[in-house]
Write a protein that holds these residues in place. Sequence first.
Motif, PDB file in Angstrom:
ATOM      1  N   SER A  19       0.695  -1.003   0.022  1.00  0.00           N
ATOM      2  CA  SER A  19       0.088   0.111  -0.032  1.00  0.00           C
ATOM      3  C   SER A  19       1.033   1.283   0.178  1.00  0.00           C
ATOM      4  CB  SER A  19      -1.029  -0.008   1.253  1.00  0.00           C
ATOM      5  OG  SER A  19      -0.190  -0.123   2.371  1.00  0.00           O
ATOM      6  N   SER A  23       1.024   3.961  -3.052  1.00  0.00           N
ATOM      7  CA  SER A  23       0.625   5.503  -2.733  1.00  0.00           C
ATOM      8  C   SER A  23       1.560   6.332  -3.153  1.00  0.00           C
ATOM      9  CB  SER A  23       0.388   5.494  -1.235  1.00  0.00           C
ATOM     10  OG  SER A  23       1.764   5.311  -0.532  1.00  0.00           O
ATOM     11  N   SER A  27      -1.327   8.680 -10.277  1.00  0.00           N
ATOM     12  CA  SER A  27      -2.347   7.632 -10.436  1.00  0.00           C
ATOM     13  C   SER A  27      -2.457   7.447 -11.896  1.00  0.00           C
ATOM     14  CB  SER A  27      -3.419   8.590 -10.319  1.00  0.00           C
ATOM     15  OG  SER A  27      -3.883   8.742  -8.675  1.00  0.00           O
ATOM     16  N   LYS A  50      -7.031  -1.233  -0.107  1.00  0.00           N
ATOM     17  CA  LYS A  50      -8.446  -0.351  -0.448  1.00  0.00           C
ATOM     18  C   LYS A  50      -7.993   0.704  -1.794  1.00  0.00           C
ATOM     19  CE  LYS A  50     -10.739  -0.364   4.294  1.00  0.00           C
ATOM     20  NZ  LYS A  50     -11.235   0.527   5.126  1.00  0.00           N
ATOM     21  N   ASN A  51      -6.611   1.204  -1.695  1.00  0.00           N
ATOM     22  CA  ASN A  51      -6.408   2.177  -2.543  1.00  0.00           C
ATOM     23  C   ASN A  51      -6.296   1.502  -3.980  1.00  0.00           C
ATOM     24  OD1 ASN A  51      -5.169   4.364  -3.684  1.00  0.00           O
ATOM     25  ND2 ASN A  51      -3.555   3.632  -3.954  1.00  0.00           N
ATOM     26  N   SER A  54     -10.185   0.703  -5.077  1.00  0.00           N
ATOM     27  CA  SER A  54     -10.987   1.896  -5.551  1.00  0.00           C
ATOM     28  C   SER A  54     -10.518   2.155  -6.774  1.00  0.00           C
ATOM     29  CB  SER A  54     -10.707   3.312  -4.471  1.00  0.00           C
ATOM     30  OG  SER A  54      -9.126   3.591  -4.723  1.00  0.00           O
TER      31      SER A  54
END
Length: 292
Positions: A19, A23, A27, A50-51, A54
């Motif tokens: 993660s 991060s 993107s 979760k990143n 999504s």
Amino acid sequence: MMMNQSDSPLFIKLQPRMSDFFSQVPSEIVVNVLSFLPAKDLCSISLVNKNLWSFIQDDYVWQSICINQFPVNYVSEELNKMIAEEYASRGSNSEEQPVNIINKKLYKRLSRHISFMAKERRITWLDIQQGGGNYHHWRTLEDSQSEFGKIVFLDNVWWFDVMSTLKAVLPGIYDIVWRLKIKSENDIHDLNFSATVVEKIEDGNEEMTIHEYNHTPQRSMFSSIARKKDWVEYRLPYNLVVPEREVIGDKLVYHDVHLKIFNYSGFLKTGLWIDYVRLREHDESRVYERFE
């Protein structure tokens, strides 16, 4: 006992968590990487954190996947079909509102390797005299047991070709499955099954044969299916291999699969129902009914 370096507390402490790594990545780069991965890998990646979950829920990611993994003309063709079907489902009295295209649904459509014969209608002499005579070679019939709701039935013919092309098939190993029903082996026998994997280049019309498969079942196969007096899934006794795709000069190199049942022998054929032909990802644990 010696400790492996990966078991060291210091190594574990210094090793970046997944993660934390993602991060720090822009993107647009994450989206670009995800857009080239198979759907199975995307499902696994969505469980990492979760990143990433999504990201994979974002419809823009699925739009990028469709664009990167399928030829543009095929994406456009299926997109137009989706829009037309959506308007048709609303009815003539519906308000003319824009169709909201869900690209994940579009991806499923693009990667669903199945052809319903009554829908595709690529059969020689199908309903050729519909409304214009009493004699038909092939007829389209409604059938509640078909997922599409319609099937094709062979009335009378001396020779025939039943063919379908599955476009932009994803790389993998597949079982070829025909769903059919036979009235009597005396009227249907010596059918020939063929499958051809061809290589194509995006925006091009030429194709090059990569693999070619042929099979003529024994007559006992037709007898076995006729005795069932019901629909069966007949799997051809070989696996079809679709190679990996590649990009050459900004053009996607992909593969279509031509599938066909044919017979040119001089005897009158009748009593054959066909629903669909499909490519099903090969699974050693899957058991098919044997007819030969």
